[in-house]
Design a protein around this motif. Sequence first.
Motif, short mmCIF file in Angstrom:
data_model
loop_
_atom_site.label_atom_id
_atom_site.label_comp_id
_atom_site.label_asym_id
_atom_site.label_seq_id
_atom_site.Cartn_x
_atom_site.Cartn_y
_atom_site.Cartn_z
N THR A 110 0.85 -1.19 0.00
CA THR A 110 0.00 0.00 0.00
C THR A 110 0.88 1.24 0.00
OG1 THR A 110 -1.67 -1.20 1.29
CG2 THR A 110 -1.85 1.20 1.26
N VAL A 111 0.47 2.22 -0.80
CA VAL A 111 1.12 3.53 -0.77
C VAL A 111 0.08 4.57 -0.35
CG1 VAL A 111 2.99 3.08 -2.41
CG2 VAL A 111 0.77 3.86 -3.27
N GLU A 112 0.59 5.65 0.23
CA GLU A 112 -0.28 6.71 0.75
C GLU A 112 0.28 8.07 0.39
OE1 GLU A 112 -1.96 4.89 4.91
OE2 GLU A 112 0.02 5.82 4.98
N MET A 113 -0.61 9.05 0.39
CA MET A 113 -0.19 10.44 0.30
C MET A 113 -1.13 11.28 1.14
SD MET A 113 -1.30 11.30 -3.65
CE MET A 113 -0.99 13.03 -3.60
N HIS A 114 -0.67 12.45 1.53
CA HIS A 114 -1.52 13.34 2.32
C HIS A 114 -2.72 13.79 1.49
CE1 HIS A 114 2.02 14.45 5.12
NE2 HIS A 114 1.25 13.54 5.70
N THR A 115 -3.84 13.93 2.15
CA THR A 115 -5.07 14.33 1.45
C THR A 115 -5.00 15.75 0.90
OG1 THR A 115 -6.03 14.95 3.58
CG2 THR A 115 -6.58 12.76 2.73
N ASP A 116 -4.10 16.57 1.44
CA ASP A 116 -3.96 17.94 0.96
C ASP A 116 -2.71 18.14 0.09
OD1 ASP A 116 -2.00 17.74 2.90
OD2 ASP A 116 -2.58 19.56 3.97
N ALA A 117 -2.14 17.05 -0.41
CA ALA A 117 -0.89 17.13 -1.17
C ALA A 117 -1.07 17.79 -2.53
CB ALA A 117 -0.29 15.74 -1.34
N VAL A 118 -2.22 17.56 -3.15
CA VAL A 118 -2.53 18.19 -4.43
C VAL A 118 -3.96 18.72 -4.37
CG1 VAL A 118 -0.94 16.78 -5.83
CG2 VAL A 118 -3.30 16.01 -5.48
N LYS A 119 -4.23 19.67 -5.25
CA LYS A 119 -5.58 20.23 -5.36
C LYS A 119 -6.20 19.77 -6.67
CE LYS A 119 -4.16 24.56 -5.20
NZ LYS A 119 -2.78 24.27 -5.40
N PRO A 120 -7.53 19.74 -6.74
CA PRO A 120 -8.17 19.40 -8.01
C PRO A 120 -7.66 20.32 -9.12
CG PRO A 120 -9.79 19.39 -6.26
CD PRO A 120 -8.51 19.93 -5.66
N GLY A 121 -7.32 19.72 -10.24
CA GLY A 121 -6.81 20.48 -11.38
C GLY A 121 -5.31 20.64 -11.42
N ASP A 122 -4.61 20.33 -10.33
CA ASP A 122 -3.14 20.41 -10.36
C ASP A 122 -2.61 19.47 -11.45
OD1 ASP A 122 -2.78 22.25 -8.34
OD2 ASP A 122 -2.17 20.78 -6.82
N ARG A 123 -1.63 19.97 -12.18
CA ARG A 123 -0.97 19.18 -13.23
C ARG A 123 0.32 18.61 -12.64
NH1 ARG A 123 -2.24 19.75 -18.50
NH2 ARG A 123 -0.06 19.95 -19.12
N VAL A 124 0.40 17.27 -12.64
CA VAL A 124 1.45 16.57 -11.90
C VAL A 124 2.23 15.62 -12.81
CG1 VAL A 124 1.89 15.02 -9.95
CG2 VAL A 124 0.02 16.67 -9.82
N VAL A 125 3.55 15.59 -12.61
CA VAL A 125 4.40 14.55 -13.18
C VAL A 125 4.65 13.55 -12.05
CG1 VAL A 125 6.69 13.99 -14.08
CG2 VAL A 125 5.52 16.05 -14.87
N LEU A 126 4.37 12.28 -12.30
CA LEU A 126 4.59 11.21 -11.33
C LEU A 126 5.84 10.44 -11.73
CD1 LEU A 126 3.70 9.39 -8.97
CD2 LEU A 126 2.22 8.19 -10.58
N ILE A 127 6.80 10.34 -10.82
CA ILE A 127 8.10 9.79 -11.20
C ILE A 127 8.59 8.72 -10.22
CG2 ILE A 127 9.50 11.54 -10.01
CD1 ILE A 127 11.15 11.64 -12.72
N ASP A 128 9.30 7.74 -10.77
CA ASP A 128 9.95 6.70 -9.99
C ASP A 128 11.21 6.28 -10.74
OD1 ASP A 128 10.36 4.96 -7.88
OD2 ASP A 128 8.70 3.63 -8.35
N ASP A 129 11.98 5.40 -10.14
CA ASP A 129 13.21 4.98 -10.81
C ASP A 129 12.95 3.92 -11.87
OD1 ASP A 129 12.63 3.04 -8.79
OD2 ASP A 129 14.71 2.38 -8.77
N LEU A 130 11.94 3.05 -11.66
CA LEU A 130 11.81 1.87 -12.48
C LEU A 130 10.34 1.48 -12.66
CD1 LEU A 130 14.03 -1.07 -12.61
CD2 LEU A 130 11.82 -1.61 -11.64
N ILE A 131 10.01 1.05 -13.87
CA ILE A 131 8.68 0.52 -14.16
C ILE A 131 8.88 -0.97 -14.43
CG2 ILE A 131 6.62 0.66 -15.62
CD1 ILE A 131 7.44 3.34 -14.21
N ALA A 132 8.34 -1.81 -13.54
CA ALA A 132 8.43 -3.26 -13.72
C ALA A 132 7.03 -3.78 -14.05
CB ALA A 132 9.01 -3.91 -12.47
N THR A 133 6.29 -4.22 -13.06
CA THR A 133 4.92 -4.68 -13.29
C THR A 133 3.95 -3.51 -13.39
OG1 THR A 133 4.42 -4.87 -10.93
CG2 THR A 133 5.35 -6.82 -12.02
N GLY A 134 4.39 -2.34 -12.96
CA GLY A 134 3.55 -1.14 -13.03
C GLY A 134 2.68 -0.93 -11.81
N GLY A 135 2.72 -1.84 -10.84
CA GLY A 135 1.83 -1.76 -9.68
C GLY A 135 2.00 -0.49 -8.87
#
Length: 185
Positions: A110-135
Motif C-alpha cells: 500500500t502507498v499513501e499520500m496526504h489528502t492535501d498534497a494536491v488540489k483538483p486540477g493540479d498538473r502533476v508529473v509522477l516519477i519513480d526509478d523503475l517501471i516493472a509490473t507497473g503496480g
Amino acid sequence: MENLSNLDYSRYLKGWIRTVPNWPSEGVMFRDITPLLQNPKTFRMLIDIFVHRYMGERIDMVAGLDARGFIIGSVLAYELNVGFVPIRKKGKLPFTTVAEEYELEYGNATVEMHTDAVKPGDRVVLIDDLIATGGTMMAGYKLLQRLGAEVVETAGIIELPELGGGELMRELNIPLFTVCSFDGH
C-alpha cells in the motif's frame, strides 16, 4: 573528451546502471541506479533529460514514489520551480492520508499520500526509478486522480518490458516516459 552532440544519452546512462544478479531474491536481476547517482555528470545528465522534457509544460507538482522516486522527483521539482509530493509506503506519513493497495509478485503493498498534497486540477508529473509490473506507478496514479490531479505524464529511468508494466500503462492510455530499458527481470 566525448562529443556530447553525438552521444546516445539513453545508452550512455544505461551503462552507469549496475545489474546485481539474484537480489533481492533468486532469479531477479536488480537494476541499481546508485552508480548513476554517484557520478555528478551522469546524475546531472539524467535530471536534465527530465527538466528539458517538462520545462515547456505547465506543471504544478512533481510526485515521487517511495523511495528512489524521491531522489529524482525532488531535484526535478526544484529545477522546475514547483512543489514536490512524496507518495510513501503505508504508515510513514503523519497527517491524514489517502491510500491505494496494489499487487506485488509476492503479495500486496500500500502507498499513501496526504489528502492535501494536491488540489483538483493540479498538473502533476509522477516519477519513480523503475517501471516493472507497473503496480506502484498505477497506485500512485490512482491516488493523484482520486484527489483530482491531472497526471501529465508518468516517468521513470528504467523500464523492464518483460514484466509488462509499461505496456499495461500504454494500453490504459496513461502517458509514460522512460530513459532506457533492460531486457530480463
